[in-house]
Design a protein around this motif. Structure first.
Motif, PDB file in Angstrom:
ATOM      1  N   HIS A 205      38.703 -44.892  22.406  1.00 16.98           N
ATOM      2  CA  HIS A 205      38.679 -46.364  22.458  1.00 16.98           C
ATOM      3  C   HIS A 205      38.845 -46.872  23.888  1.00 16.98           C
ATOM      4  O   HIS A 205      38.485 -47.987  24.209  1.00 16.98           O
ATOM      5  N   TRP A 206      39.391 -46.013  24.764  1.00 17.31           N
ATOM      6  CA  TRP A 206      39.701 -46.422  26.132  1.00 17.31           C
ATOM      7  C   TRP A 206      38.515 -46.286  27.073  1.00 17.31           C
ATOM      8  O   TRP A 206      38.591 -46.692  28.224  1.00 17.31           O
ATOM      9  N   LEU A 207      37.399 -45.698  26.593  1.00 21.90           N
ATOM     10  CA  LEU A 207      36.259 -45.458  27.492  1.00 21.90           C
ATOM     11  C   LEU A 207      35.505 -46.753  27.792  1.00 21.90           C
ATOM     12  O   LEU A 207      35.332 -47.590  26.902  1.00 21.90           O
ATOM     13  N   PRO A 208      35.038 -46.933  29.039  1.00 18.70           N
ATOM     14  CA  PRO A 208      34.278 -48.143  29.374  1.00 18.70           C
ATOM     15  C   PRO A 208      32.852 -48.058  28.823  1.00 18.70           C
ATOM     16  O   PRO A 208      32.370 -46.965  28.508  1.00 18.70           O
ATOM     17  N   PRO A 209      32.154 -49.196  28.734  1.00 19.34           N
ATOM     18  CA  PRO A 209      30.808 -49.195  28.135  1.00 19.34           C
ATOM     19  C   PRO A 209      29.791 -48.385  28.935  1.00 19.34           C
ATOM     20  O   PRO A 209      28.780 -47.962  28.377  1.00 19.34           O
ATOM     21  N   GLU A 210      30.059 -48.144  30.219  1.00 21.58           N
ATOM     22  CA  GLU A 210      29.094 -47.356  31.015  1.00 21.58           C
ATOM     23  C   GLU A 210      28.926 -45.940  30.441  1.00 21.58           C
ATOM     24  O   GLU A 210      27.890 -45.315  30.611  1.00 21.58           O
ATOM     25  N   VAL A 211      29.956 -45.421  29.781  1.00 22.53           N
ATOM     26  CA  VAL A 211      29.853 -44.085  29.168  1.00 22.53           C
ATOM     27  C   VAL A 211      29.297 -44.297  27.755  1.00 22.53           C
ATOM     28  O   VAL A 211      30.002 -44.754  26.853  1.00 22.53           O
ATOM     29  N   ALA A 212      27.994 -43.982  27.577  1.00 20.40           N
ATOM     30  CA  ALA A 212      27.322 -44.301  26.310  1.00 20.40           C
ATOM     31  C   ALA A 212      27.851 -43.438  25.168  1.00 20.40           C
ATOM     32  O   ALA A 212      28.130 -42.246  25.359  1.00 20.40           O
ATOM     33  N   ARG A 213      27.986 -44.064  24.001  1.00 21.60           N
ATOM     34  CA  ARG A 213      28.463 -43.364  22.807  1.00 21.60           C
ATOM     35  C   ARG A 213      27.538 -43.649  21.643  1.00 21.60           C
ATOM     36  O   ARG A 213      26.775 -44.623  21.681  1.00 21.60           O
ATOM     37  N   ASP A 214      27.620 -42.842  20.586  1.00 21.46           N
ATOM     38  CA  ASP A 214      26.805 -43.122  19.401  1.00 21.46           C
ATOM     39  C   ASP A 214      27.517 -44.163  18.535  1.00 21.46           C
ATOM     40  O   ASP A 214      28.591 -44.661  18.903  1.00 21.46           O
ATOM     41  N   ASP A 215      26.923 -44.491  17.382  1.00 22.15           N
ATOM     42  CA  ASP A 215      27.465 -45.575  16.545  1.00 22.15           C
ATOM     43  C   ASP A 215      28.891 -45.291  16.085  1.00 22.15           C
ATOM     44  O   ASP A 215      29.660 -46.197  15.790  1.00 22.15           O
ATOM     45  N   LEU A 216      29.231 -43.993  15.986  1.00 24.84           N
ATOM     46  CA  LEU A 216      30.568 -43.632  15.504  1.00 24.84           C
ATOM     47  C   LEU A 216      31.584 -43.535  16.634  1.00 24.84           C
ATOM     48  O   LEU A 216      32.777 -43.393  16.388  1.00 24.84           O
ATOM     49  N   GLY A 217      31.090 -43.537  17.880  1.00 25.97           N
ATOM     50  CA  GLY A 217      32.015 -43.479  19.015  1.00 25.97           C
ATOM     51  C   GLY A 217      32.023 -42.140  19.731  1.00 25.97           C
ATOM     52  O   GLY A 217      32.769 -41.958  20.687  1.00 25.97           O
ATOM     53  N   PHE A 218      31.189 -41.172  19.269  1.00 25.56           N
ATOM     54  CA  PHE A 218      31.138 -39.882  19.953  1.00 25.56           C
ATOM     55  C   PHE A 218      30.341 -40.029  21.259  1.00 25.56           C
ATOM     56  O   PHE A 218      29.340 -40.755  21.302  1.00 25.56           O
ATOM     57  N   VAL A 219      30.798 -39.326  22.292  1.00 27.49           N
ATOM     58  CA  VAL A 219      30.208 -39.485  23.628  1.00 27.49           C
ATOM     59  C   VAL A 219      28.855 -38.757  23.696  1.00 27.49           C
ATOM     60  O   VAL A 219      28.742 -37.584  23.317  1.00 27.49           O
ATOM     61  N   LEU A 220      27.840 -39.478  24.186  1.00 27.62           N
ATOM     62  CA  LEU A 220      26.492 -38.904  24.309  1.00 27.62           C
ATOM     63  C   LEU A 220      26.378 -38.162  25.631  1.00 27.62           C
ATOM     64  O   LEU A 220      26.944 -38.596  26.643  1.00 27.62           O
ATOM     65  N   SER A 221      25.615 -37.050  25.615  1.00 29.24           N
ATOM     66  CA  SER A 221      25.422 -36.287  26.847  1.00 29.24           C
ATOM     67  C   SER A 221      24.031 -35.681  26.857  1.00 29.24           C
ATOM     68  O   SER A 221      23.359 -35.611  25.822  1.00 29.24           O
ATOM     69  N   GLY A 222      23.601 -35.227  28.036  1.00 23.58           N
ATOM     70  CA  GLY A 222      22.313 -34.546  28.173  1.00 23.58           C
ATOM     71  C   GLY A 222      21.166 -35.358  27.601  1.00 23.58           C
ATOM     72  O   GLY A 222      21.088 -36.581  27.776  1.00 23.58           O
ATOM     73  N   ALA A 223      20.275 -34.670  26.873  1.00 20.00           N
ATOM     74  CA  ALA A 223      19.070 -35.319  26.339  1.00 20.00           C
ATOM     75  C   ALA A 223      19.394 -36.320  25.231  1.00 20.00           C
ATOM     76  O   ALA A 223      18.505 -37.062  24.780  1.00 20.00           O
TER      77      ALA A 223
END
Ligand SMILES: Cc1cc2nc3c(=O)[nH]c(=O)nc-3n(C[C@H](O)[C@H](O)[C@H](O)COP(=O)(O)OP(=O)(O)OC[C@H]3O[C@@H](n4cnc5c(N)ncnc54)[C@H](O)[C@@H]3O)c2cc1C
Length: 279
Positions: A205-223
């Motif tokens: 919940h503490w991550l800023p919007p610049e770090v993209a996440r999926d609809d559930l809140g898991f952090v997106l990476s790579g492709a």
């Protein structure tokens, strides 16, 4: 209890494994700030453009950050069954245990897609798989294609408005007590396996919007990151997020396996990326 991590033939508790890992990391020169909660991350907020991690009123700065804050697994909270985790009781689908339940009756708790997929997988081995759900059925929580597959599979049945209230066995799960919440009736059933797919919440919940996440809140990476964030038409490296210098590993990463071996392996895979970034 972690029973399937390489090098621990009798299993090891999560706490002991973490303590050992910590001792080892300290020997390699890692510094720990224990008992601190990360409350925010400011991208490039340091005077030299480094990222600033907020720890309540304090801050630390880093030119590279690895997010590995895991997930909060929803627990069943039935004490005798918690004692049998890894011995017939599994959080997650535990594909490695499928052969152990050959020709036996197993139960899956949960009404989401992961529960449905676990049931379909287990039905290839077990005599019968029962999906236990609190609700009236699966329609509100599971995809239609999976519901149809389950309805057409004679080795899977669904027990609606049911909860698991008790269970036990001599060193391994042998039985469960199931309560029909509408009728208020308890039934004791034989069970060789219990698979708890109750959902997991990412702790970010503490991550800023610049770090993209999926609809559930898991952090997106790579492709998996949105293509709009790609530089030169190419996705970031695996485990690199939408912010240069911010990486992700383990359960909190979108698409991760939710296993200790994969989480520590991903952590190791980030090391050369950090070196590259710093270079
Ligand atoms: C009951 C149970 C049994 C399991 N059994 C197995 C098994 O047999 N085999 C297997 O391979 N896996 C098993 N797993 C899954 C395994 O525990 C995870 O896949 C693994 O721990 C993921 O590692 P991680 O480093 O991503 O996250 P975690 O191990 O969850 O570590 C994340 C850490 O970050 C901390 N943290 C979170 N937010 C903050 C914050 N804001 N500030 C500071 N710190 C924070 C957390 O307190 C935690 O210490 C099991 C899980 C459970 C719950």
């Amino acid at each position: 209890m972690i029973r399937n991590y390489l090098g621990f033939p009798r299993g090891i508790s999560g706490m002991r494994l973490a303590l050992r890992a910590r001792t080892q990391a300290v020997r390699f020169g890692a510094r720990f700030l224990a008992g601190q909660e990360v409350t925010g991350l400011s991208i490039g907020g340091g005077p030299d453009g480094s990222h600033v991690v907020q720890l309540g009123d304090d801050t630390v700065r880093g030119r590279a950050i690895l997010i590995a804050t895991g997930v909060d697994y929803r627990r069943l909270d039935v004490e005798p069954l918690e004692a049998l985790v890894g011995r017939g009781v599994n959080y997650g689908a535990a594909a490695s245990t499928s052969r152990e339940v050959k020709h036996k009756d197993v139960f899956v708790v949960g009404g989401g897609n992961s529960a449905g997929q676990a049931a379909v997988h287990l039905s290839r081995f077990a005599r019968h798989v029962t999906i236990v759900v609190r609700r009236d059925g699966l329609a509100e929580t599971m995809s239609n294609y999976l519901i149809r597959e389950i309805e057409g599979n004679p080795r899977i049945s669904v027990r609606p408005h049911t909860i698991v209230t008790d269970g036990g066995g001599e060193g391994h799960l042998e039985w469960l007590s199931l309560r029909d919440t509408e009728a208020g009736v308890d039934e004791r059933v034989e069970a060789a396996g219990l698979y708890l797919l109750l959902g997991a919440q990412p702790t970010c919940h503490w991550l800023p919007p610049e770090v993209a996440r999926d609809d559930l809140g898991f952090v997106l990476s790579g492709a998996d990151t949105p293509w709009q964030s790609w530089q030169g038409g190419r996705p970031p490296a695996p485990y690199a997020t939408t912010v240069p210098g911010v990486f992700v590993a383990g359960d909190i990463r979108c698409g991760s396996m939710k296993r200790v071996a994969s989480a520590s392996g991903e952590g190791a895979a980030v090391v050369p990326l950090v070196h590259q970034h710093l270079a």
